[in-house]
Design a protein around this motif. Structure first.
Motif, PDB file in Angstrom:
ATOM      1  N   ASN A 324      31.821  40.585  54.848  1.00 16.35           N
ATOM      2  CA  ASN A 324      31.543  40.151  53.479  1.00 16.35           C
ATOM      3  C   ASN A 324      30.289  39.283  53.399  1.00 16.35           C
ATOM      4  OD1 ASN A 324      31.802  39.216  50.779  1.00 16.35           O
ATOM      5  ND2 ASN A 324      34.022  39.438  50.910  1.00 16.35           N
ATOM      6  N   ALA A 349      27.871  39.673  36.579  1.00 14.56           N
ATOM      7  CA  ALA A 349      29.024  39.481  37.457  1.00 14.56           C
ATOM      8  C   ALA A 349      28.637  38.908  38.809  1.00 14.56           C
ATOM      9  CB  ALA A 349      29.764  40.804  37.653  1.00 14.56           C
ATOM     10  N   TYR A 350      27.317  38.879  39.088  1.00 16.89           N
ATOM     11  CA  TYR A 350      26.836  38.376  40.376  1.00 16.89           C
ATOM     12  C   TYR A 350      25.822  37.254  40.200  1.00 16.89           C
ATOM     13  CZ  TYR A 350      29.281  42.367  42.279  1.00 16.89           C
ATOM     14  OH  TYR A 350      30.261  43.259  42.627  1.00 16.89           O
ATOM     15  N   THR A 369      32.263  33.202  39.527  1.00 12.54           N
ATOM     16  CA  THR A 369      31.700  34.542  39.727  1.00 12.54           C
ATOM     17  C   THR A 369      31.501  34.823  41.212  1.00 12.54           C
ATOM     18  OG1 THR A 369      29.483  33.631  39.301  1.00 12.54           O
ATOM     19  CG2 THR A 369      30.589  34.755  37.476  1.00 12.54           C
ATOM     20  N   ALA A 372      34.905  35.578  42.594  1.00  9.39           N
ATOM     21  CA  ALA A 372      35.336  36.921  42.185  1.00  9.39           C
ATOM     22  C   ALA A 372      34.567  37.993  42.945  1.00  9.39           C
ATOM     23  CB  ALA A 372      35.126  37.090  40.681  1.00  9.39           C
ATOM     24  N   ALA A 373      33.254  37.781  43.146  1.00 12.31           N
ATOM     25  CA  ALA A 373      32.442  38.748  43.885  1.00 12.31           C
ATOM     26  C   ALA A 373      32.913  38.847  45.334  1.00 12.31           C
ATOM     27  CB  ALA A 373      30.975  38.355  43.822  1.00 12.31           C
ATOM     28  N   GLY A 376      36.132  40.699  45.370  1.00 13.65           N
ATOM     29  CA  GLY A 376      35.922  42.119  45.104  1.00 13.65           C
ATOM     30  C   GLY A 376      35.423  42.865  46.318  1.00 13.65           C
ATOM     31  N   ALA A 379      38.215  43.255  48.795  1.00 12.30           N
ATOM     32  CA  ALA A 379      39.131  44.330  48.402  1.00 12.30           C
ATOM     33  C   ALA A 379      38.544  45.698  48.730  1.00 12.30           C
ATOM     34  CB  ALA A 379      39.445  44.216  46.911  1.00 12.30           C
ATOM     35  N   GLN A 380      37.248  45.857  48.468  1.00 13.88           N
ATOM     36  CA  GLN A 380      36.574  47.111  48.840  1.00 13.88           C
ATOM     37  C   GLN A 380      36.783  47.412  50.320  1.00 13.88           C
ATOM     38  OE1 GLN A 380      32.409  46.866  48.045  1.00 13.88           O
ATOM     39  NE2 GLN A 380      32.600  47.051  45.828  1.00 13.88           N
ATOM     40  N   ARG A 402      29.624  49.838  44.970  1.00 10.41           N
ATOM     41  CA  ARG A 402      29.756  49.544  43.543  1.00 10.41           C
ATOM     42  C   ARG A 402      29.098  50.631  42.698  1.00 10.41           C
ATOM     43  NH1 ARG A 402      30.676  45.380  39.982  1.00 10.41           N
ATOM     44  NH2 ARG A 402      29.215  45.038  38.271  1.00 10.41           N
ATOM     45  N   GLU A 405      31.097  53.914  42.834  1.00 14.31           N
ATOM     46  CA  GLU A 405      32.270  53.844  41.967  1.00 14.31           C
ATOM     47  C   GLU A 405      31.893  54.021  40.495  1.00 14.31           C
ATOM     48  OE1 GLU A 405      33.790  50.019  42.987  1.00 14.31           O
ATOM     49  OE2 GLU A 405      35.109  50.789  44.559  1.00 14.31           O
TER      50      GLU A 405
END
Length: 439
Positions: A324, A349-350, A369, A372-373, A376, A379-380, A402, A405
């Protein structure tokens, strides 16, 4: 190399009568092994570098608390020192026009201080990006280097590099880059028939001759450089083998590759079509076949070399094939906005905050943010962790995932899309098909 004796004497005099003439001579001998320009800057008094207003800014900054730390031990800071640019590359979303497109001194100084005065930070790479950085005077960067030396602790390693279109390199800039040990990346998009369609001036004129002149000057000044190339439809049409031959023919020994990306916000100006990651990976497969068999001793291709290392040794330093990355790579805009790496700029979002409003350490520690990033991306990667190649690529670049998707309905979230390329590389490395050792 000659060290400025008078400045050394002034500095050593502050240590008192224990410093002898022999001490001065010994220190000069030690420093003579280093870059004279770096030490000369290190010993330059503050009033010789900064204006009265800038000195006032620095004095006021010292009164501010450091705050809590959200920084990591190794940081990469992509400094958008300016968004101004003399080119209008068709795929580029980074340039801007108008006022307020150069980072103010107060933002630059605050950034450097808050990174380097944080004890747990051990390595910092400052990547000077644009726009086109050479539109700035060298004195702008020299102030930044002075601040780096001033705030850097002995246990912290700092490196600087610049990404340039190479059309504006002058003897002054070349001397500066050489004397201060900057890494240099030059944007090259292939043979003239491709380059001159994509990398153009404001009037639409191709720039390959200007770039070639810049490359020749870098060689004349004995400055090593690498290339950065964007792969778009023109490059795909030319084909990987021909693309590779051209880079080798012009003497490029290192190159990094990016696929043409869509803009992150509606106000971006790039017009070139997005090259999806699966098509880019197909190009890389063809490129690997040609490179491994004919050119791996002549040119290092960053993405391919990193995967070879990962296959052969189980690890690589390239960010896109690691864990990450959120919070380790930051882009700083001229206005002080702090975002994830350059690929994400313009995506709210970033965007983690603004240096004018908050302490950087505190911002990263408390940014919802960023949290959350980070979650995310985690999770990926969890979704892909069952893939047999996961320990080689770690799910690839999260930005590529990203976009896949978002734009590819057939996207399968359990694989980053690199499996076939990794299979090719694994077979080549295990069989060493060209009969040479893995470098």
């Amino acid at each position: 190399m000659e060290i400025t004796t008078s400045r050394l004497q002034r500095t050593l005099a502050q240590l008192g009568p224990l410093v002898s003439e022999k001490s001065l001579g010994d220190l000069q001998a030690i420093l003579a092994t280093e870059r004279s320009a770096v030490w000369d800057l290190h010993l330059t008094p503050v009033e010789e570098v900064f204006s009265a207003q800038e000195r006032s800014t620095l004095e006021n900054m010292t009164l501010e608390p450091y705050g809590r730390s959200g920084l990591k031990r190794q940081m990469v800071i992509i400094l958008k020192a300016t968004r101004l640019c003399n080119l209008r590359c068709t795929y580029c979303n980074a340039w801007r026009e108008g006022p307020n497109q150069i980072m103010e001194f107060s933002v630059l100084a605050k950034l450097i201080r808050e990174i380097l005065a944080t004890q747990q930070v051990q390595n910092v790479d400052f990547v000077w990006h644009g726009g086109e950085v050479t539109l700035l005077p060298t004195s702008y960067l020299k102030k930044a280097l002075w601040l780096q030396q001033h705030y850097c602790s002995p246990q912290t390693t700092v490196a600087n590099s610049i990404q340039t279109n190479a059309t504006r390199l002058t003897p002054e800039w070349l001397s500066f880059l050489r004397d201060y040990g900057f890494g240099v990346g030059v944007s090259i998009d292939g043979p003239p028939e491709i380059h001159d369609k994509r990398r153009v001036t404001k009037s639409g004129r191709g720039t390959w001759r200007d770039v070639k002149r810049g490359i020749d000057l870098l060689r004349e000044f004995e400055i090593p450089f690498g290339a950065l190339a964007v792969i778009d439809e023109c490059a795909l049409e030319l084909g990987a083998a021909a693309y590779l031959r051209y880079l080798v023919d012009i003497g490029v020994t290192q190159v990094a590759l990016l696929n043409a990306l869509p803009p992150n916000s509606a106000d971006c100006a790039g017009t070139a079509a997005y090259v999806p990651h699966d098509r880019f990976t197909g190009f890389l497969r063809d490129l690997f076949a040609a490179w491994w068999s004919t050119a791996r001793d002549a040119i290092e291709i960053r993405e391919l070399q990193a995967l070879v290392e990962a296959v052969a040794r189980g690890t690589t330093g390239l960010c896109i094939f690691n864990d990450n990355c959120m919070g380790q790579y930051l882009t700083i805009d001229p206005n002080g906005d702090v975002s994830a790496c350059d690929k994400y700029v313009g995506d709210p979002a970033y965007m983690f905050g603004n240096l004018r409003e908050r302490n950087l350490n505190e911002m990263l520690e408390q940014s919802t943010t960023l949290a959350a990033a980070h979650a995310g991306v985690a999770a990926q990667k969890r979704r892909m962790s069952a893939c047999p190649h996961y320990k080689i690529c770690f799910g690839g670049c999260p930005h590529d995932v990203r976009l896949s998707e978002k734009y590819r309905p057939e996207w399968q979230p359990d694989c980053c899309g690199l499996s076939e390329l990794i299979d090719d590389i694994s077979q080549a490395v295990s069989g060493n098909v060209a009969g040479a050792e893995v470098s």
